[in-house]
Design an enzyme around this catalytic site. Structure first.
Site, short mmCIF file in Angstrom:
data_model
loop_
_atom_site.label_atom_id
_atom_site.label_comp_id
_atom_site.label_asym_id
_atom_site.label_seq_id
_atom_site.Cartn_x
_atom_site.Cartn_y
_atom_site.Cartn_z
N GLY A 88 0.81 -1.22 0.00
CA GLY A 88 0.00 0.00 0.00
C GLY A 88 0.84 1.25 0.00
N GLY A 181 5.08 -8.41 4.11
CA GLY A 181 4.92 -9.29 2.95
C GLY A 181 6.00 -9.07 1.91
CG ASP A 210 -1.23 -0.07 10.00
OD1 ASP A 210 -1.71 1.04 9.71
OD2 ASP A 210 -1.74 -1.15 9.64
N GLY A 254 -4.91 1.01 10.93
CA GLY A 254 -4.40 0.23 12.04
C GLY A 254 -5.05 -1.14 12.04
NE ARG A 255 -4.54 -5.58 7.33
CZ ARG A 255 -5.61 -6.21 6.87
NH1 ARG A 255 -6.60 -5.51 6.34
NH2 ARG A 255 -5.70 -7.52 6.92
CB ILE A 364 -4.08 9.50 6.08
CG1 ILE A 364 -5.01 10.38 6.91
CG2 ILE A 364 -2.77 9.23 6.84
CD1 ILE A 364 -5.45 9.75 8.21
#
Length: 440
Positions: A88, A181, A210, A254-255, A364
């Site tokens: 991302g 990842g 995050d 914030g996963r 953001i």
């Protein structure tokens, strides 16, 4: 517990080439009386942790410091470099690309630098992605823009195909910019490189908005994301105070870790409740969130709720989570669910309410880096170039205890960094909001 072996850094071989930066290092040694190659940075940060190992100082786990070396592994005139961004978006990606290119070209004299488009798929022929020649002129002003000039994508690709591309283009050094990842993918590339007996250095610059990479002070882009998030919290507070029964509800990124929600709340002290993945909460019941929120609105006339996207996922029903291309679980929208439940609860108790919902996530992550992150990205890029030119491989560059270090990739993805529910950060959030220690 992290051991000395966990911190061992891989290298392609002995460094036999004089570095273009050697004269600068000699000058520094005369004033600082230190040689970066011989220095080590202790992993433990307290006397009790170090003493608990029962080892002499020289045997304590330590990290290799980042920085330039007097002698390097790669001959700059014959070195070809590749850069790829994956996952991302995050503020600072262009800053890192720019920093890598300028350090390689200006200080080491590397002239052949290419960027791979759209993540790891840019190495694979079937996607038809061309490479981008990266020169100082191309990257000079890209730090003024958000996103990444190379594009990005999620998902695994065959490491053999990636190494095929490295061989075709005679790449000696690959910089990978991405999260856990991406780093795992880089480890697969290192494995194939080793199986083929190639001398290719793979160095990572960890990227996670995050802030969930373990053992490092902070990931780049986090400061910018936190600062941007405060704007939404302030807007939610203004909306809440401007309407009868006003409630501002803000969902932030914030996963698995609630750092953005916590720090943004502390920076803009307008929130009454903060919900994060690390701290379970009850919605219903006398001591649940909804009941407490209703009393707060009745007493003060308004309230602000900040929720991290990974919080309260156990309340999402009827939605198949599925997974994205990287294998991450697709979370349900806790923000929409909370808005629905809050309205239903207050209506049922005859409490006037006006709920305003804010989800600034994409806004953001796509902004340019702020000055702090821009400087941090540049320093990370410098550290990455120094590590790669010295033949380090399967490492990330990061800052730990305010020092730039080389950290083995397996350690960097060994776990996630979380907000400690018993730590001082969460205690500060509880003090700032006045919310109960737990909703149960």
């Amino acid at each position: 517990m992290v051991s000395h072996e966990d911190l061992a850094v891989r290298t392609l071989g002995p460094c036999r080439i004089d570095s273009p930066l050697a004269e600068r290092l000699v000058a520094r040694e005369t004033t600082q009386h230190s040689v970066v190659e011989e220095d080590r940075i202790l992993f433990d940060d307290t006397i009790s942790m170090a003493g608990g190992r029962g080892l002499p100082v020289e045997q304590l786990p330590s990290l290799e410091p980042g920085g330039p070396r007097k002698r390097i592994y790669f001959d700059p005139a014959k070195t070809r470099v590749g850069i790829v961004t994956c996952g991302g978006l995050c503020p600072g990606l262009n800053d890192v690309i720019r920093g890598l290119v300028l350090e390689l070209s200006r200080h080491y004299g590397v002239r052949r630098i290419v960027g791979f488009r759209n993540g790891y798929r840019g190495f694979v022929p079937r996607y038809g992605e061309d490479v981008v020649d990266l020169t100082p002129e191309v990257v000079m002003h890209i730090d003024d823009e958000g996103g990444t000039i190379l594009g990005t994508s999620r998902g695994e690709q065959d490491p053999d195909e990636i190494v095929d591309a490295l061989e075709r283009l005679n790449i000696n050094i690959l910089f990978v910019i991405g999260g856990d990842g991406t780093i795992r993918g880089a480890m697969d590339v290192v494995r194939v490189v080793g199986e083929r007996g190639l001398k290719v250095a793979v160095v990572g610059i960890p990227k996670t908005i995050d802030n969930d990479i373990p053992y490092i002070d902070q990931s780049f882009g986090f400061q910018t994301a936190m600062a941007e998030a405060t704007k939404s919290i302030h807007a939610a507070s203004v909306e809440a105070r401007s309407a009868p029964g006003g409630i501002g509800l803000v969902k932030l990124m914030g996963r698995h870790s609630g750092f953005i929600a916590c720090y943004a709340t502390l920076a803009k002290d307008d929130a009454d409740y903060v919900l994060i993945p690390e701290v379970p909460f009850a919605l219903d019941g006398e001591r649940g969130l909804l009941q407490h929120l209703r009393r707060r609105v009745q007493e003060r006339g308004h309230a602000v709720v900040v929720v991290a996207e990974g919080a309260g996922q156990e309340y999402i029903e009827g939605e198949e989570p599925g997974r994205d291309a990287s294998g991450n679980v697709r979370f349900g929208d806790i923000g929409r669910l909370l808005r629905k439940r809050i309205v239903e609860h207050l209506d049922a108790h005859g409490v006037e309410n006006n709920v305003r919902y804010f989800d600034p996530s994409y806004a953001i992550r796509s902004v340019p880096a702020n000055p702090f992150d821009s400087a941090y990205c540049l320093r990370l890029a410098h550290a990455a170039v120094h590590a790669a030119m010295a033949g380090r491989t399967e490492v990330i560059v990061a800052r730990r205890r305010r020092r730039f270090v080389h950290m083995p990739m397996p350690l960097a993805v060994s776990r996630r960094n979380h907000v400690d529910p018993l730590g001082d950060l969460w205690l500060s959030v509880l003090e700032a909001t006045g919310q109960p220690v737990r909703f149960e």
